[in-house]
Design an enzyme around this catalytic site. Structure first.
Site, PDB file in Angstrom:
ATOM      1  N   SER A   2       0.947  -1.170   0.003  1.00  0.00           N
ATOM      2  CA  SER A   2       0.041   0.033  -0.261  1.00  0.00           C
ATOM      3  C   SER A   2       0.846   1.095  -0.035  1.00  0.00           C
ATOM      4  O   SER A   2       2.133   0.975   0.343  1.00  0.00           O
ATOM      5  CB  SER A   2      -0.957   0.012   1.250  1.00  0.00           C
ATOM      6  OG  SER A   2      -1.466   1.186   1.410  1.00  0.00           O
ATOM      7  N   TYR A  24      -2.574  -1.956   9.900  1.00  0.00           N
ATOM      8  CA  TYR A  24      -2.610  -2.048   8.682  1.00  0.00           C
ATOM      9  C   TYR A  24      -1.307  -1.503   8.073  1.00  0.00           C
ATOM     10  O   TYR A  24      -0.752  -2.023   7.026  1.00  0.00           O
ATOM     11  CB  TYR A  24      -3.749  -1.412   8.020  1.00  0.00           C
ATOM     12  CG  TYR A  24      -4.227  -1.484   6.520  1.00  0.00           C
ATOM     13  CD1 TYR A  24      -4.571  -2.706   6.118  1.00  0.00           C
ATOM     14  CD2 TYR A  24      -3.620  -0.553   5.601  1.00  0.00           C
ATOM     15  CE1 TYR A  24      -4.610  -2.927   4.589  1.00  0.00           C
ATOM     16  CE2 TYR A  24      -3.544  -0.546   4.318  1.00  0.00           C
ATOM     17  CZ  TYR A  24      -4.192  -1.638   3.836  1.00  0.00           C
ATOM     18  OH  TYR A  24      -4.270  -1.720   2.554  1.00  0.00           O
TER      19      TYR A  24
END
Length: 275
Positions: A149, A163
């Site tokens: 990401s 995350y």
């Protein structure tokens, strides 16, 4: 000419979002697929869509919890059993839990769950893919793509500590595996998406305030589409990227180079071909 003719691929998280779009795109380019997801109904629907649209390829849906090594080994073994080899491993499955927050408030069980799925899942997938790809002769090796990401490089505008930490780990693993296995013909790259209009992110950005907190950093003024990520995955899976390994492949609409975007201009819509 198809870009993945007769190649075999395993895609995790194939029931929705990037995994779904990548599965359909790979099938359209000639790949035979093992489609893995924790949601068997969803991934079965993906396989049915492929069967309806693409008669010349095979797509097998399998329920898989990527946080369990036996499950991951089974999907890789199935690819080799069905197709004779494994050419592409797309470690895409992941979670972003609604209770994931900042360093003070993220529950430990949410931290542990996120690490089990997002980090161990990529490790297990890469581990067993590398073992299978070492047996490939002509052509040698294969391509592993791990979904990381942009937050692994920039940090998130809204708190999601577990995350963010997990995607940083994915990026670090990708780089090391790329270096270790490069001379075996095994390429390992990380896809780094920007914010996407997928169920996973929209569930997390559950208020207009949270959504606008992200959008202010997007030069294009919109969230990305899953198909835009799938096209990047196809490039990394194909021979077109034969000299690319160890990269953090950013597909983020310019976010990583932005501070705060200019106001007053309307957001550009997605290309007509994506609508």
């Amino acid at each position: 000419m198809p870009r993945l003719p007769s190649k075999s691929a395993v895609i995790t998280g194939a029931g929705s979002g990037i995994g779904l779009e990548t599965s359909l795109l790979f099938a359209s380019e000639g790949a035979n697929l093992i489609l893995a997801d924790i949601n068997l109904d969803a991934v079965t629907k993906t396989a049915q869509l492929i069967a309806e649209r693409y008669k010349n390829v095979k797509a097998i849906p399998i329920k898989c919890d990527v946080g369990k090594e036996d499950d991951v080994k089974a999907i890789v073994d199935k690819a080799v059993e069905e197709f004779g080899r494994l050419d592409v491993m797309f470690n895409n499955a992941g979670i972003m839990h609604p209770s994931d927050d900042n360093a003070l408030t993220t529950p430990e069980d949410i931290w542990d769950l996120t690490m089990r799925i997002n980090v161990k899942g990529v490790w297990y997938g890469s581990k067993h893919a590398i073992a299978a790809m070492r047996n490939n002769v002509e052509p040698k090796g294969g391509s592993i793509i791990n979904t990381a990401s942009f937050v692994a490089l920039r940090g998130a505008a809204t708190p999601q500590l577990a995350y963010t930490a997990s995607k940083g780990a994915v990026l670090a693993m990708t780089r090391e595996m790329a270096m270790v296995h490069a001379r075996e013909g095994i390429r390992v790259n990380a896809l780094c998406p920007g914010p996407l209009k997928t169920p996973l992110l929209m569930e997390f950005l559950d208020t207009e305030e949270k959504r606008q907190r992200r959008l202010v950093h997007l030069p294009m003024g919109r969230f990305g589409e899953a198909i835009e990520q799938a096209k990047a995955v196809l490039f990394l899976a194909s021979d077109e990227s034969s000299y690319i390994t160890g990269t953090d492949f950013l597909v983020d609409g310019g976010l990583s180079n932005a501070y705060v975007t200019a106001e007053g201009e309307p957001a550009l819509p997605p290309p007509a071909s994506l609508i």
